[in-house]
Design a protein around this motif. Structure first.
Motif, PDB file in Angstrom:
ATOM      1  N   ARG A 183       1.592  -7.625  10.283  1.00 31.90           N
ATOM      2  CA  ARG A 183       0.708  -7.051  11.278  1.00 31.90           C
ATOM      3  C   ARG A 183       1.266  -7.396  12.656  1.00 31.90           C
ATOM      4  O   ARG A 183       1.445  -8.570  12.984  1.00 31.90           O
ATOM      5  CB  ARG A 183      -0.700  -7.629  11.145  1.00 31.90           C
ATOM      6  CG  ARG A 183      -1.381  -7.272   9.829  1.00 31.90           C
ATOM      7  CD  ARG A 183      -1.861  -5.830   9.835  1.00 31.90           C
ATOM      8  NE  ARG A 183      -2.744  -5.563   8.725  1.00 31.90           N
ATOM      9  CZ  ARG A 183      -2.357  -5.068   7.560  1.00 31.90           C
ATOM     10  NH1 ARG A 183      -1.071  -4.809   7.360  1.00 31.90           N
ATOM     11  NH2 ARG A 183      -3.221  -4.836   6.592  1.00 31.90           N
ATOM     12  N   GLY A 195      -1.274  -8.990   6.581  1.00 33.33           N
ATOM     13  CA  GLY A 195      -2.378  -8.601   5.733  1.00 33.33           C
ATOM     14  C   GLY A 195      -2.065  -9.031   4.306  1.00 33.33           C
ATOM     15  O   GLY A 195      -0.928  -8.887   3.848  1.00 33.33           O
ATOM     16  N   GLU A 211      -6.596 -10.579   6.860  1.00 32.96           N
ATOM     17  CA  GLU A 211      -5.462 -10.819   7.733  1.00 32.96           C
ATOM     18  C   GLU A 211      -5.338 -12.320   7.953  1.00 32.96           C
ATOM     19  O   GLU A 211      -6.328 -13.003   8.215  1.00 32.96           O
ATOM     20  CB  GLU A 211      -5.625 -10.098   9.075  1.00 32.96           C
ATOM     21  CG  GLU A 211      -5.342  -8.616   9.002  1.00 32.96           C
ATOM     22  CD  GLU A 211      -5.147  -7.997  10.382  1.00 32.96           C
ATOM     23  OE1 GLU A 211      -5.327  -8.713  11.393  1.00 32.96           O
ATOM     24  OE2 GLU A 211      -4.825  -6.808  10.443  1.00 32.96           O
TER      25      GLU A 211
END
Length: 236
Positions: A183, A195, A211
């Motif tokens: 991410r 993630g 996350e």
């Protein structure tokens, strides 16, 4: 590798792991809990001995290895010994230690070929020491995968396999499959947030997702998730 050399390698590996296990007391449980909230997403509320887990990444730099090592660091508090099968020389001890891996209880095996790496992984998970075994492969044939799964069941080990994500319908004998995806954030250079999604677990379809991000102290903490869990690696 000659048969005599293979037998010598097996004996040496088993003896080294056994000595490490003897230094750590406590009965072995069927389910190992890392102490992180990710345990609650798994079928047995933890990591079942005698099974394989896949950490899948989308291409190079996915972070699958980093997240897997961080989780191994947490699991070592219960699984005692980590055996790393590293034919591609990806294992960097200082970085692993920063993710919570106890190097004093880590055995590093560096085979020369992918075939030898597969063989070494099979022997490590088959060894009756209940160790935590981590290795990475570009791809696995169904027959080879099945052999690894049976070997893990025999040894009661925790097998962690890091590999690229393939086709959705490809064969897998892993009890749990986790997808790790980088991410990007405005300040993430290099990438420090990923993630993590439970794609599949045996007896079910999929699980939650979250996350996680790597702190400056080498810990993975929740960055934001609908399922509300955190993956945390405690530094050494």
């Amino acid at each position: 590798m000659e048969t005599s050399a293979k037998l010598a390698t097996i004996r040496k590996l088993q003896e080294k792991v056994r000595l490490m296990e003897d230094r750590r007391s406590g009965p072995e449980a069927d389910v190992v809990r890392s102490g992180t909230a990710i345990d609650s997403l798994l079928p047995d509320r933890g990591w079942k001995r005698g099974s394989l887990t896949e950490w899948l990444g989308e291409g190079e730099g996915s972070g699958a290895l980093t997240v897997a090592l961080a989780q191994c660091g947490s699991l070592m508090r219960q699984a005692s010994v980590l055996v790393v099968i590293d034919s591609v020389r990806n294992f960097y001890p200082p970085a692993a230690q920063a993710l919570g891996v106890d190097l004093a209880h880590t055995v590093l095996v560096q085979p020369g070929t992918s075939a030898e790496s597969l063989w070494a992984f099979e022997q490590a998970v088959r060894s009756p020491t209940g160790a935590l075994v981590l290795g990475w492969f570009d791809r696995l044939e169904e027959r080879s995968y099945r052999r690894l799964q049976l070997a893990a069941e025999t040894g009661g080990s925790l097998g962690m396999i890091v590999r690229p994500r393939g086709n959705p319908g490809e064969p897998s004998w892993a009890a749990v499959r986790l997808l790790v995806t980088p991410r990007l954030t405005e300040s993430s250079s290099p990438v420090r947030r990923w993630g993590v999604e439970v794609l599949h677990y045996r007896g079910g379809r999929g699980g939650g997702s979250a996350e996680v991000e790597l702190t400056d102290d080498g810990e993975l903490v929740r960055a934001g998730s609908a399922s509300g869990f955190a993956v945390r690696a405690v530094g050494a």
